[in-house]
Design an enzyme around this catalytic site. Sequence first.
Site, PDB file in Angstrom:
ATOM      1  N   HIS A  58      23.767  -4.199  63.750  1.00 45.82           N
ATOM      2  CA  HIS A  58      25.230  -4.219  63.713  1.00 45.82           C
ATOM      3  C   HIS A  58      25.775  -3.687  65.030  1.00 45.82           C
ATOM      4  CE1 HIS A  58      24.212  -0.168  62.310  1.00 45.82           C
ATOM      5  NE2 HIS A  58      25.468   0.218  62.475  1.00 45.82           N
ATOM      6  N   HIS A  60      27.784  -1.109  66.006  1.00 46.92           N
ATOM      7  CA  HIS A  60      28.124   0.275  66.343  1.00 46.92           C
ATOM      8  C   HIS A  60      27.398   0.751  67.606  1.00 46.92           C
ATOM      9  CE1 HIS A  60      29.601   1.413  62.026  1.00 46.92           C
ATOM     10  NE2 HIS A  60      30.503   0.761  62.732  1.00 46.92           N
ATOM     11  N   ASP A  62      26.067   3.472  68.472  1.00 49.06           N
ATOM     12  CA  ASP A  62      24.819   4.219  68.346  1.00 49.06           C
ATOM     13  C   ASP A  62      23.649   3.319  67.945  1.00 49.06           C
ATOM     14  OD1 ASP A  62      25.907   3.935  65.751  1.00 49.06           O
ATOM     15  OD2 ASP A  62      24.833   5.695  65.020  1.00 49.06           O
ATOM     16  N   HIS A  63      23.898   2.010  67.951  1.00 52.73           N
ATOM     17  CA  HIS A  63      22.839   1.023  67.722  1.00 52.73           C
ATOM     18  C   HIS A  63      22.729   0.020  68.872  1.00 52.73           C
ATOM     19  CE1 HIS A  63      22.030   2.020  63.393  1.00 52.73           C
ATOM     20  NE2 HIS A  63      23.151   2.679  63.637  1.00 52.73           N
ATOM     21  N   HIS A 115      28.544  -1.706  55.395  1.00 52.31           N
ATOM     22  CA  HIS A 115      28.704  -0.670  56.412  1.00 52.31           C
ATOM     23  C   HIS A 115      29.563  -1.213  57.554  1.00 52.31           C
ATOM     24  CE1 HIS A 115      27.729   2.848  58.792  1.00 52.31           C
ATOM     25  NE2 HIS A 115      27.274   2.091  59.766  1.00 52.31           N
ATOM     26  N   ASP A 134      21.720   0.518  59.102  1.00 47.61           N
ATOM     27  CA  ASP A 134      22.504   1.489  58.349  1.00 47.61           C
ATOM     28  C   ASP A 134      22.897   0.955  56.971  1.00 47.61           C
ATOM     29  OD1 ASP A 134      22.335   3.173  60.495  1.00 47.61           O
ATOM     30  OD2 ASP A 134      24.465   3.169  60.986  1.00 47.61           O
ATOM     31  N   HIS A 172      18.464   6.317  60.850  1.00 51.10           N
ATOM     32  CA  HIS A 172      18.935   7.696  60.965  1.00 51.10           C
ATOM     33  C   HIS A 172      18.057   8.632  60.141  1.00 51.10           C
ATOM     34  CE1 HIS A 172      22.811   7.086  63.054  1.00 51.10           C
ATOM     35  NE2 HIS A 172      22.867   5.934  62.376  1.00 51.10           N
TER      36      HIS A 172
END
Length: 244
Positions: A58, A60, A62-63, A115, A134, A172
């Site tokens: 996805h 985001h 942090d990905h 998400h 996630d 995570h």
Amino acid sequence: MATDLEIVCVPALSDNYVWLIHDPVSNETVVVDPSEAAPVLAAADERGWTISQIWNTHWHGDHTGGNAAIKALGAKVSGPLAEADRIPTLDTGLREGDSVQIGAHVARVMETPGHTAGHIVFHMADDALLFSGDTLFAMGCGRLFEGTAAQMFTNMQRLADLPGDTAVYCAHEYTASNGRYAAVAEPDNAAVAERMRDVDASRAAGRPTVPTTIALEQATNPFLRASSTEQLAERRAAKDAFRG
């Protein structure tokens, strides 16, 4: 089920896990959800691996934060077509049923919105592997930032139907917090208490608590075990407010 793929966990940011997948036959290496480039490239270099592909679940940051620097070294980026406008480094957009490969190993794409609106996961059925981003966590699921409880309930039902020996690689280290909530959501579930002893020991020793398995999630994950959309929605709201 055994796989001859080598999978390396690369801790990143505060609690992210980036996954390096290496096929010793083709000598190809894939990175899943690189939140930042430096630790990923260091882990690959240490092993003499060259990253040729990036798989994003996805959009985001942090990905995807490491995409540009790794792509600049020659890697191609595959990720959700539905989020193409939010992943500027994307080369190949993926939909439900599409596939990507590392050597002869095939990963099928499953769309798991909730998400984020276009979240996908990568299921390598022949290797019994799932890279869940996630969507599915150890004893948890992703927050519903862009989707609905109904969508996440459908996701949980689909993933619960995968073979129990499927190894789940999420993005995570949330297991301890998720487990403390699971103990509240299902106080009579002895499997949760037993699992938490292992989780606490792993964290005390500085070890990751993942990968997990579908079978273990079937026994201990209150979201995978939810019996209805309504129950999942109640549990997600309760977990969002949980401070245990």
